[in-house]
Write an enzyme that holds these catalytic residues in place. Structure first.
Site, mmCIF file in Angstrom:
data_model
loop_
_atom_site.group_PDB
_atom_site.id
_atom_site.type_symbol
_atom_site.label_atom_id
_atom_site.label_comp_id
_atom_site.label_asym_id
_atom_site.label_seq_id
_atom_site.Cartn_x
_atom_site.Cartn_y
_atom_site.Cartn_z
ATOM 1 N N HIS A 76 0.805 -1.318 0.080
ATOM 2 C CA HIS A 76 0.082 0.172 -0.037
ATOM 3 C C HIS A 76 0.925 1.125 0.020
ATOM 4 O O HIS A 76 1.618 1.324 0.786
ATOM 5 C CB HIS A 76 -1.210 -0.015 1.389
ATOM 6 C CG HIS A 76 -1.956 -0.890 1.057
ATOM 7 N ND1 HIS A 76 -3.109 -0.733 1.675
ATOM 8 C CD2 HIS A 76 -2.092 -1.782 0.660
ATOM 9 C CE1 HIS A 76 -3.989 -1.671 1.776
ATOM 10 N NE2 HIS A 76 -3.412 -2.205 0.993
ATOM 11 N N TYR A 205 -8.967 5.088 7.587
ATOM 12 C CA TYR A 205 -9.350 5.962 9.052
ATOM 13 C C TYR A 205 -10.375 6.452 9.585
ATOM 14 O O TYR A 205 -9.966 7.899 8.703
ATOM 15 C CB TYR A 205 -8.072 6.127 9.129
ATOM 16 C CG TYR A 205 -6.863 5.188 9.976
ATOM 17 C CD1 TYR A 205 -6.108 4.298 9.036
ATOM 18 C CD2 TYR A 205 -6.598 4.080 11.411
ATOM 19 C CE1 TYR A 205 -4.466 3.685 8.962
ATOM 20 C CE2 TYR A 205 -5.906 3.556 11.450
ATOM 21 C CZ TYR A 205 -5.344 3.455 10.048
ATOM 22 O OH TYR A 205 -3.943 2.201 10.196
ATOM 23 N N PRO A 297 -4.085 0.120 18.710
ATOM 24 C CA PRO A 297 -3.522 -0.061 17.434
ATOM 25 C C PRO A 297 -3.654 1.028 16.613
ATOM 26 O O PRO A 297 -3.087 0.367 15.252
ATOM 27 C CB PRO A 297 -4.515 -1.581 17.175
ATOM 28 C CG PRO A 297 -6.196 -1.084 18.315
ATOM 29 C CD PRO A 297 -4.605 -0.443 19.509
ATOM 30 N N LYS A 301 1.464 -0.251 15.402
ATOM 31 C CA LYS A 301 2.871 -0.236 15.659
ATOM 32 C C LYS A 301 3.269 -1.570 16.055
ATOM 33 O O LYS A 301 4.280 -1.790 15.984
ATOM 34 C CB LYS A 301 3.109 0.816 16.696
ATOM 35 C CG LYS A 301 3.074 2.231 15.473
ATOM 36 C CD LYS A 301 4.666 2.244 14.532
ATOM 37 C CE LYS A 301 4.122 3.402 13.625
ATOM 38 N NZ LYS A 301 4.164 3.225 12.176
ATOM 39 N N TYR A 389 3.320 7.065 10.358
ATOM 40 C CA TYR A 389 2.735 5.600 9.600
ATOM 41 C C TYR A 389 4.005 4.361 9.413
ATOM 42 O O TYR A 389 3.452 3.417 9.347
ATOM 43 C CB TYR A 389 1.773 5.747 8.870
ATOM 44 C CG TYR A 389 0.635 4.662 8.442
ATOM 45 C CD1 TYR A 389 -0.320 4.968 9.394
ATOM 46 C CD2 TYR A 389 0.365 4.535 7.442
ATOM 47 C CE1 TYR A 389 -1.152 3.569 9.504
ATOM 48 C CE2 TYR A 389 -0.105 2.909 7.357
ATOM 49 C CZ TYR A 389 -1.217 2.841 8.176
ATOM 50 O OH TYR A 389 -1.963 1.902 8.043
#
Ligand code: APR
Ligand code: PHB
Length: 398
Positions: A76, A205, A297, A301, A389
């Site tokens: 991704h 998200y 979560p 990580k 990220y």
């Protein structure tokens, strides 16, 4: 009757941390035995996150277990944030100079590591009962356990505590030798796994008035979705229909239309916690992965941190055996903790930014939206999300 064995390193726990450590040590010619309380099938039944940073992908390659991940994992180069009903893409690739993440379930990764270990004939004891760690403050630590009613003892040079948050290793350290930092969040994540195509080709998200939601996936045919729920909710309250209806309520129009629903193949509620133990070394006992720290979560990580702990630990042990130098093992705790705290901070911040905190009043939600408005409309803002990220490089800040 009792059985005594010997290895250079005793690894407690056959989750991703223990298995990856075993593999890295084996590559370096260091002999390790793994003791796991559960059966292999039980370990593989746990559904956990599945976004791997480049650093983790590289480590799995280094350990020689990356083949299936490269074949079946999904690369991704971005994800989406849904805020006030509108989606904003974080272009990871463009914002980080070409870095990406790999979507590959922890279950699959664990299976690859288990199979590699079995093929190499490396020693693993599943269903090891009453594991206890001894004398790690001296030069001759050992581990005892019961296997099928028979007492076992493993003499070793070092013990790696890879036994997760509820393990025996951290619990065996005298209370005054460590300090624990903890924050428990006032909500949980209700997760659902289904054999349906993901609603979007990238993760979403969502920050909504009704609470956070996450649309993730395991493959192009298997989806993983999460909803923020009160800690008091019980899984029995959530039929599949209720889950899908609530998820729909938290999505944008396009996603609502795209959403394909189906029966759940797993459904569970997990609490959210930030937790760090300091230090991570006690004489000849080291903590790695969830045994030493937990992140909420949001940002995925946990597994990545476990992988980098284990990399630092294997490097330190290789240095010890190759050069009879204790410099690496002396530096282990501080080296790990620096990376851990950075990821803890990001996970806490991203959690705080994306969830509803009903006890903090309406102004908290306004601050969130203002912060997201700033971040998403500033290249610096988007870059700060993106570079955390995808994961900071192993030598960041050195
Ligand atoms: N004796 C032997 N094994 C034990 C004991 C014990 N007393 N206590 C726990 N274990 C085993 C557990 O059964 C489990 O299989 O240790 C293993 C720890 O595995 P994980 O909990 O998966 O922890 P870790 O390997 O550090 O992986 C971290 O898991 O929770 C996620 O977000 C986290 O993805 C990250 C990853
Ligand atoms: C998951 O796919 O389970 C997942 C993905 C991203 C997260 C958390 C969980 O941040």
């Amino acid at each position: 009757m009792s059985i005594t064995l010997r290895a250079q390193v005793a690894i407690i726990g056959a989750g991703p941390s223990g298995l990856l450590l075993g593999q890295l040590l084996h590559k370096a010619g260091i002999d390790a035995v793994i003791l796991e309380r559960q059966s292999g099938e039980y370990v593989l039944g746990r559904i956990r996150a599945g976004v791997l940073e480049q650093v983790t992908v590289d480590l799995l390659d280094e350990a020689g277990v990356g083949a299936r991940m490269h074949k079946e994992g999904l690369v991704h180069d971005g994800f989406e944030l849904l805020v006030e009903g509108k989606r904003h893409r974080i272009d990871l690739h463009a914002l980080t100079g070409g870095r990406k993440v790999m979507v590959y379930g922890q279950t699959e990764l664990t299976r690859d590591l288990m199979e590699a270990r079995a093929e190499l004939g490396l020693r693993t004891f599943y269903e090891a009962a009453d594991v206890a760690v001894h004398d790690f403050d001296g030069r001759k630590p050992y581990v005892t356990w019961k296997q099928g009613g028979v007492e076992h003892r493993l003499d070793c040079d070092f013990i790696a505590g890879c036994d997760g948050f509820h393990g025996v290793c951290r619990a065996s350290v005298p209370r005054d030798a460590l300090r624990e930092y903890e924050k428990v969040y006032p909500f949980g994540w209700l997760g659902l796994l289904s054999d349906t195509p993901p609603v979007n080709h990238e993760l979403i998200y969502a920050n909504t008035d009704r609470g956070f939601a996450l649309c993730s996936m395991r493959s192009m045919m298997r989806s993983r979705y999460y909803l923020q729920v009160p800690l008091t909710d019980k899984i029995e309250q959530w039929s599949d229909e209720a889950f899908w209806a609530e998820l729909r309520n938290r999505l944008d129009d396009e996603a609502r239309e795209q959403l394909v629903t189906g029966p759940s193949i797993e459904k569970s509620i997990a609490p959210l916690r930030s937790f760090v133990t300091e230090p991570l070394r006690f004489g000849r006992l080291f903590l790695a992965g969830d045994a030493g720290h937990i992140v909420p979560p949001t940002g995925a990580k946990g597994l990545n941190l476990a992988a980098t702990d284990v990399k630092y630990l294997s490097d330190a042990l290789v240095e010890y055996y190759a050069e009879t130098s204790e410099a690496g093992i002396d530096a282990y705790s501080a080296r790990c903790l620096r990376r851990i705290w950075r990821a803890e901070r990001f996970s806490w911040w991203f959690t705080t930014l994306m969830h509803q905190f009903p006890d903090e009043g309406a102004i908290a939600g306004k601050f969130q939206i203002a912060e997201l408005d700033y971040l998403l409309n500033s290249e610096h803002g988007r870059r700060t999300i993106a570079e955390n990220y995808v994961g900071l490089p192993l030598d960041f800040g050195d």
